[in-house]
Motif scaffolding. Structure first.
Motif, PDB file in Angstrom:
ATOM      1  N   ALA A  68      -0.165  -6.467  69.547  1.00 11.32           N
ATOM      2  CA  ALA A  68       0.738  -5.612  70.307  1.00 11.32           C
ATOM      3  C   ALA A  68       0.565  -5.852  71.806  1.00 11.32           C
ATOM      4  CB  ALA A  68       0.477  -4.146  69.969  1.00 11.32           C
ATOM      5  N   GLY A  69       1.694  -5.814  72.509  1.00 13.35           N
ATOM      6  CA  GLY A  69       1.648  -6.021  73.949  1.00 13.35           C
ATOM      7  C   GLY A  69       2.583  -7.123  74.385  1.00 13.35           C
ATOM      8  N   ALA A  97      14.622 -10.880  69.964  1.00  9.74           N
ATOM      9  CA  ALA A  97      14.020 -11.407  68.738  1.00  9.74           C
ATOM     10  C   ALA A  97      12.554 -11.006  68.632  1.00  9.74           C
ATOM     11  CB  ALA A  97      14.162 -12.925  68.711  1.00  9.74           C
ATOM     12  N   VAL A  98      11.826 -11.097  69.728  1.00 15.80           N
ATOM     13  CA  VAL A  98      10.404 -10.731  69.700  1.00 15.80           C
ATOM     14  C   VAL A  98      10.235  -9.242  69.424  1.00 15.80           C
ATOM     15  CG1 VAL A  98       8.322 -10.553  71.125  1.00 15.80           C
ATOM     16  CG2 VAL A  98       9.642 -12.675  71.101  1.00 15.80           C
ATOM     17  N   ARG A  99      11.115  -8.419  69.979  1.00 17.45           N
ATOM     18  CA  ARG A  99      11.028  -6.983  69.676  1.00 17.45           C
ATOM     19  C   ARG A  99      11.248  -6.730  68.185  1.00 17.45           C
ATOM     20  NH1 ARG A  99      14.752  -6.295  74.078  1.00 17.45           N
ATOM     21  NH2 ARG A  99      13.603  -6.119  76.035  1.00 17.45           N
ATOM     22  N   ALA A 123      15.570 -11.309  58.681  1.00 21.37           N
ATOM     23  CA  ALA A 123      14.586 -12.380  58.518  1.00 21.37           C
ATOM     24  C   ALA A 123      13.190 -11.888  58.886  1.00 21.37           C
ATOM     25  CB  ALA A 123      14.976 -13.581  59.380  1.00 21.37           C
ATOM     26  N   ALA A 124      13.094 -11.075  59.929  1.00 21.55           N
ATOM     27  CA  ALA A 124      11.802 -10.565  60.382  1.00 21.55           C
ATOM     28  C   ALA A 124      11.161  -9.653  59.337  1.00 21.55           C
ATOM     29  CB  ALA A 124      11.968  -9.817  61.707  1.00 21.55           C
ATOM     30  N   ARG A 183       6.589  -5.555  61.878  1.00 20.51           N
ATOM     31  CA  ARG A 183       5.154  -5.424  61.598  1.00 20.51           C
ATOM     32  C   ARG A 183       4.593  -4.066  61.989  1.00 20.51           C
ATOM     33  NH1 ARG A 183       2.779  -9.056  65.357  1.00 20.51           N
ATOM     34  NH2 ARG A 183       0.826  -8.194  64.562  1.00 20.51           N
ATOM     35  N   GLY A 184       5.429  -3.238  62.621  1.00 26.18           N
ATOM     36  CA  GLY A 184       4.962  -1.930  63.047  1.00 26.18           C
ATOM     37  C   GLY A 184       4.179  -1.954  64.337  1.00 26.18           C
TER      38      GLY A 184
END
Length: 295
Positions: free
Chosen positions: A165-166, A216-218, A287-288, A224-225
């Protein structure tokens, strides 16, 4: 060979997947294993053999793509060949043409080449090598299809989506747009063009929905939570991944790719992918979620 095996052999064509052990290859294999094919995985070495064996593939051949005899033996009795070239290889076009020639020599009926979206992009040398390979495929006497996919959603998910996270450092402008394709959709299209008539001499752009790398990264983090926030770092100073850093050619090509992405991203149109799937392409968010569950 027993009578039942002989009948099965006549009814089910043999597809050989070159590059089967890579990220894309495993998704293509999974789709092919659900289709009416006998499946052969062509891999580079023991680690690749283990990876595809875990998917349930029984027919596995190790072959060095730089050895013409080894490639011909790997394609022996194959009806169809699906070629996934090694990423950033300085002679990727040579290896693809060698596989094409081996397929011709062994009497294959169809050759499908996995290229890339917008191969004729001057600053992207690895794209131009794919364009060279495409030209050879189109000159072949085999029935052929060329697939030109956009960026794989799973590349982003495996490269940046697994971060803690980060902040996540990305070596190009995270506000540029990219078209992403879910490799599950790519595997479905691969089976479609191999199993159906009507795809000979076709070149298909396969571009999924577009969004920024930051978005996309968000999505990858939410699946994954965790909270992930992409930030741009200088492409010239960003660390190179293993397997690239120790090769001057690969390192140069990857940095050139980052520089190109930093200028204008990589976008395409989803119409062809939608047509081939007969439905809307999977979103990056879908997809994520699937990738997080798979991992």
């Amino acid at each position: 060979m027993s009578e039942s095996e002989a009948v099965r052999s006549r009814e089910q064509p043999l597809i050989a997947v070159i590059g089967a052990a890579g990220l894309c290859g495993t998704y293509v294999l999974e789709a092919a294993l659900r289709a009416p094919f006998r499946v052969r995985a062509v891999v580079h070495g023991p680690s690749g053999r283990e990876r595809v064996a875990a998917l349930g593939v029984d027919d596995i051949v190790e072959a060095d793509l730089e050895e013409p005899d080894a490639v011909r033996q790997a394609l022996m009795n194959a009806d169809f060949v699906f070629m996934i070239p090694p990423a950033f290889h300085p002679e990727e076009d040579v290896l693809a043409i060698r596989a094409l020639e081996a397929a011709e020599h062994e009497g294959a009926r169809r050759f499908v080449y996995l290229s890339v979206l917008h191969p004729h992009t001057p600053e992207l040398r690895h794209h131009l090598r794919k364009a060279n390979a495409e030209a050879a495929v189109r000159a072949s006497r085999l029935n052929w299809t060329v697939l030109q996919p956009s960026m794989f959603a799973q590349i982003v998910l495996s490269t940046w989506g697994r971060a803690p996270a980060g902040h996540v450092n990305v070596p190009f402008d995270v506000h540029n747009e990219f078209s992403f394709i879910d490799l599950r959709d790519l595997g479905e299209v691969a089976v479609k063009v191999l199993s159906e008539r009507g795809h000979d001499s076709a070149t298909y752009e396969l571009a999924g929905p577009a969004l920024t790398l930051a978005e996309a990264v968000r999505f990858a983090g939410r699946a994954r939570g965790v909270d992930l926030e992409a930030r741009t770092v200088d492409w010239a100073d960003a660390p190179l991944p293993p397997g690239v850093a120790d090769s001057a050619s690969r390192a140069s090509d990857m940095r050139a790719m980052w520089q190109g992405y930093d200028r204008h991203g990589l976008r395409g149109n989803s119409n062809v992918l939608r047509m081939l799937l007969g439905r809307e392409p999977a979103s990056f968010e879908e997809a994520a979620v699937a990738f997080a569950a798979r991992s």
